[in-house]
Design a protein around this motif. Sequence first.
Motif, PDB file in Angstrom:
ATOM      1  N   ARG A  26       0.822  -1.210   0.000  1.00  0.00           N
ATOM      2  CA  ARG A  26       0.000   0.000   0.000  1.00  0.00           C
ATOM      3  C   ARG A  26       0.861   1.267   0.000  1.00  0.00           C
ATOM      4  O   ARG A  26       0.341   2.374   0.037  1.00  0.00           O
ATOM      5  N   GLY A  27       2.172   1.082   0.034  1.00  0.00           N
ATOM      6  CA  GLY A  27       3.085   2.217   0.037  1.00  0.00           C
ATOM      7  C   GLY A  27       3.375   2.767   1.420  1.00  0.00           C
ATOM      8  O   GLY A  27       3.870   3.882   1.546  1.00  0.00           O
ATOM      9  N   TRP A  28       3.070   1.996   2.466  1.00  0.00           N
ATOM     10  CA  TRP A  28       3.266   2.447   3.835  1.00  0.00           C
ATOM     11  C   TRP A  28       4.352   1.639   4.514  1.00  0.00           C
ATOM     12  O   TRP A  28       4.570   0.478   4.215  1.00  0.00           O
ATOM     13  N   SER A  29       4.957   2.247   5.501  1.00  0.00           N
ATOM     14  CA  SER A  29       5.868   1.540   6.397  1.00  0.00           C
ATOM     15  C   SER A  29       5.054   1.059   7.604  1.00  0.00           C
ATOM     16  O   SER A  29       3.888   1.436   7.777  1.00  0.00           O
ATOM     17  N   TRP A  30       5.692   0.262   8.435  1.00  0.00           N
ATOM     18  CA  TRP A  30       5.055  -0.175   9.686  1.00  0.00           C
ATOM     19  C   TRP A  30       4.709   1.042  10.551  1.00  0.00           C
ATOM     20  O   TRP A  30       3.580   1.155  11.039  1.00  0.00           O
ATOM     21  N   PRO A  31       5.633   1.999  10.746  1.00  0.00           N
ATOM     22  CA  PRO A  31       5.268   3.196  11.511  1.00  0.00           C
ATOM     23  C   PRO A  31       4.121   3.983  10.867  1.00  0.00           C
ATOM     24  O   PRO A  31       3.266   4.518  11.570  1.00  0.00           O
ATOM     25  N   GLY A  32       4.098   4.039   9.544  1.00  0.00           N
ATOM     26  CA  GLY A  32       3.004   4.722   8.865  1.00  0.00           C
ATOM     27  C   GLY A  32       1.659   4.101   9.197  1.00  0.00           C
ATOM     28  O   GLY A  32       0.679   4.806   9.477  1.00  0.00           O
ATOM     29  N   PHE A  33       1.599   2.774   9.183  1.00  0.00           N
ATOM     30  CA  PHE A  33       0.355   2.092   9.550  1.00  0.00           C
ATOM     31  C   PHE A  33      -0.023   2.399  10.996  1.00  0.00           C
ATOM     32  O   PHE A  33      -1.180   2.676  11.296  1.00  0.00           O
ATOM     33  N   ARG A  34       0.962   2.340  11.892  1.00  0.00           N
ATOM     34  CA  ARG A  34       0.678   2.571  13.313  1.00  0.00           C
ATOM     35  C   ARG A  34       0.086   3.958  13.537  1.00  0.00           C
ATOM     36  O   ARG A  34      -0.866   4.119  14.303  1.00  0.00           O
ATOM     37  N   VAL A  35       0.627   4.960  12.856  1.00  0.00           N
ATOM     38  CA  VAL A  35       0.102   6.322  13.001  1.00  0.00           C
ATOM     39  C   VAL A  35      -1.298   6.421  12.410  1.00  0.00           C
ATOM     40  O   VAL A  35      -2.207   6.971  13.039  1.00  0.00           O
ATOM     41  N   ALA A  51       1.479  10.221  18.593  1.00  0.00           N
ATOM     42  CA  ALA A  51       2.791   9.627  18.872  1.00  0.00           C
ATOM     43  C   ALA A  51       2.702   8.702  20.078  1.00  0.00           C
ATOM     44  O   ALA A  51       3.202   7.570  20.054  1.00  0.00           O
ATOM     45  N   GLU A  52       2.059   9.165  21.125  1.00  0.00           N
ATOM     46  CA  GLU A  52       1.904   8.356  22.339  1.00  0.00           C
ATOM     47  C   GLU A  52       1.124   7.078  22.047  1.00  0.00           C
ATOM     48  O   GLU A  52       1.526   5.991  22.452  1.00  0.00           O
ATOM     49  N   LEU A  53       0.021   7.197  21.335  1.00  0.00           N
ATOM     50  CA  LEU A  53      -0.829   6.040  21.044  1.00  0.00           C
ATOM     51  C   LEU A  53      -0.144   5.012  20.145  1.00  0.00           C
ATOM     52  O   LEU A  53      -0.404   3.817  20.255  1.00  0.00           O
ATOM     53  N   SER A  54       0.713   5.489  19.253  1.00  0.00           N
ATOM     54  CA  SER A  54       1.381   4.584  18.317  1.00  0.00           C
ATOM     55  C   SER A  54       2.737   4.104  18.825  1.00  0.00           C
ATOM     56  O   SER A  54       3.406   3.319  18.163  1.00  0.00           O
ATOM     57  N   GLY A  55       3.151   4.583  20.007  1.00  0.00           N
ATOM     58  CA  GLY A  55       4.425   4.172  20.570  1.00  0.00           C
ATOM     59  C   GLY A  55       5.619   4.738  19.822  1.00  0.00           C
ATOM     60  O   GLY A  55       6.674   4.113  19.755  1.00  0.00           O
ATOM     61  N   MET A  56       5.435   5.918  19.262  1.00  0.00           N
ATOM     62  CA  MET A  56       6.490   6.556  18.478  1.00  0.00           C
ATOM     63  C   MET A  56       6.846   7.895  19.093  1.00  0.00           C
ATOM     64  O   MET A  56       6.102   8.428  19.908  1.00  0.00           O
ATOM     65  N   SER A  57       7.967   8.448  18.668  1.00  0.00           N
ATOM     66  CA  SER A  57       8.335   9.785  19.121  1.00  0.00           C
ATOM     67  C   SER A  57       7.548  10.815  18.323  1.00  0.00           C
ATOM     68  O   SER A  57       7.067  10.532  17.221  1.00  0.00           O
ATOM     69  N   ALA A  59       8.816  13.341  16.894  1.00  0.00           N
ATOM     70  CA  ALA A  59       9.599  13.620  15.688  1.00  0.00           C
ATOM     71  C   ALA A  59       9.295  12.598  14.597  1.00  0.00           C
ATOM     72  O   ALA A  59       9.181  12.941  13.416  1.00  0.00           O
ATOM     73  N   ALA A  60       9.152  11.333  14.986  1.00  0.00           N
ATOM     74  CA  ALA A  60       8.859  10.293  14.002  1.00  0.00           C
ATOM     75  C   ALA A  60       7.488  10.508  13.374  1.00  0.00           C
ATOM     76  O   ALA A  60       7.313  10.342  12.164  1.00  0.00           O
ATOM     77  N   VAL A  61       6.516  10.899  14.174  1.00  0.00           N
ATOM     78  CA  VAL A  61       5.174  11.170  13.650  1.00  0.00           C
ATOM     79  C   VAL A  61       5.221  12.362  12.701  1.00  0.00           C
ATOM     80  O   VAL A  61       4.618  12.335  11.632  1.00  0.00           O
ATOM     81  N   SER A  62       5.962  13.383  13.069  1.00  0.00           N
ATOM     82  CA  SER A  62       6.079  14.566  12.220  1.00  0.00           C
ATOM     83  C   SER A  62       6.760  14.254  10.897  1.00  0.00           C
ATOM     84  O   SER A  62       6.523  14.922   9.899  1.00  0.00           O
ATOM     85  N   ALA A  63       7.616  13.236  10.899  1.00  0.00           N
ATOM     86  CA  ALA A  63       8.380  12.900   9.693  1.00  0.00           C
ATOM     87  C   ALA A  63       7.576  12.099   8.670  1.00  0.00           C
ATOM     88  O   ALA A  63       8.056  11.848   7.571  1.00  0.00           O
ATOM     89  N   LEU A  64       6.365  11.721   8.990  1.00  0.00           N
ATOM     90  CA  LEU A  64       5.570  10.907   8.077  1.00  0.00           C
ATOM     91  C   LEU A  64       4.796  11.776   7.090  1.00  0.00           C
ATOM     92  O   LEU A  64       3.599  11.634   6.885  1.00  0.00           O
ATOM     93  N   ASN A  65       5.500  12.659   6.431  1.00  0.00           N
ATOM     94  CA  ASN A  65       4.885  13.585   5.475  1.00  0.00           C
ATOM     95  C   ASN A  65       4.306  12.876   4.257  1.00  0.00           C
ATOM     96  O   ASN A  65       3.442  13.421   3.580  1.00  0.00           O
ATOM     97  N   THR A  66       4.786  11.674   3.960  1.00  0.00           N
ATOM     98  CA  THR A  66       4.275  10.955   2.790  1.00  0.00           C
ATOM     99  C   THR A  66       2.793  10.639   2.943  1.00  0.00           C
ATOM    100  O   THR A  66       2.068  10.619   1.944  1.00  0.00           O
ATOM    101  N   LEU A  67       2.335  10.428   4.157  1.00  0.00           N
ATOM    102  CA  LEU A  67       0.913  10.135   4.373  1.00  0.00           C
ATOM    103  C   LEU A  67       0.055  11.337   4.000  1.00  0.00           C
ATOM    104  O   LEU A  67      -1.013  11.196   3.416  1.00  0.00           O
TER     105      LEU A  67
END
Length: 143
Positions: A26-35, A51-57, A59-67
């Motif tokens: 689908r063009g997503w990473s595992w972190p992308g799906f989690r978010v 970020a808290e709900l997905s267990g990510m930082s 910064a990592a959530v902010s970096a998912l600009n592709t979504l």
Amino acid sequence: MRLVFTLHRADNMVVYDLESTVHRPRGWSWPGFRVLFAIWLSAPVEAKKAAELSGMSRAAVSALNTLERDGLLRKERAACDGRAVGLSLTDSGQEAITSAFLAHNKQEQEWAGPLSEDETRTMVELLGQLTAHSVDFDARHRA
């Protein structure tokens, strides 16, 4: 050591399988799906909470600009705090995460297939005990 190593190995195998068979096509990473999943369950939601709900930082959530670029996610300034970013799914994002979740859940059921209902319930309880015990020794982890 055997227990922790086996847990780590099982986690890596399941995540790799889900990412390669369900999410990468689908063009997503595992972190992308989690978010996307966290936003699907909680939208609209602040990026900090996603970020808290997905267990990510954050910064990592902010970096998912592709979504956002792919038209799945909408970012807007939060009304109550102009510094905060609110996240929600677009109509395309809603359709995409619903479809992905169904495929994801089907694959999870395949992984759990060898276990009986009682074994599954027992494993969930035991893993719950392990994770609850982490507070006893101040383990570092994301929520």
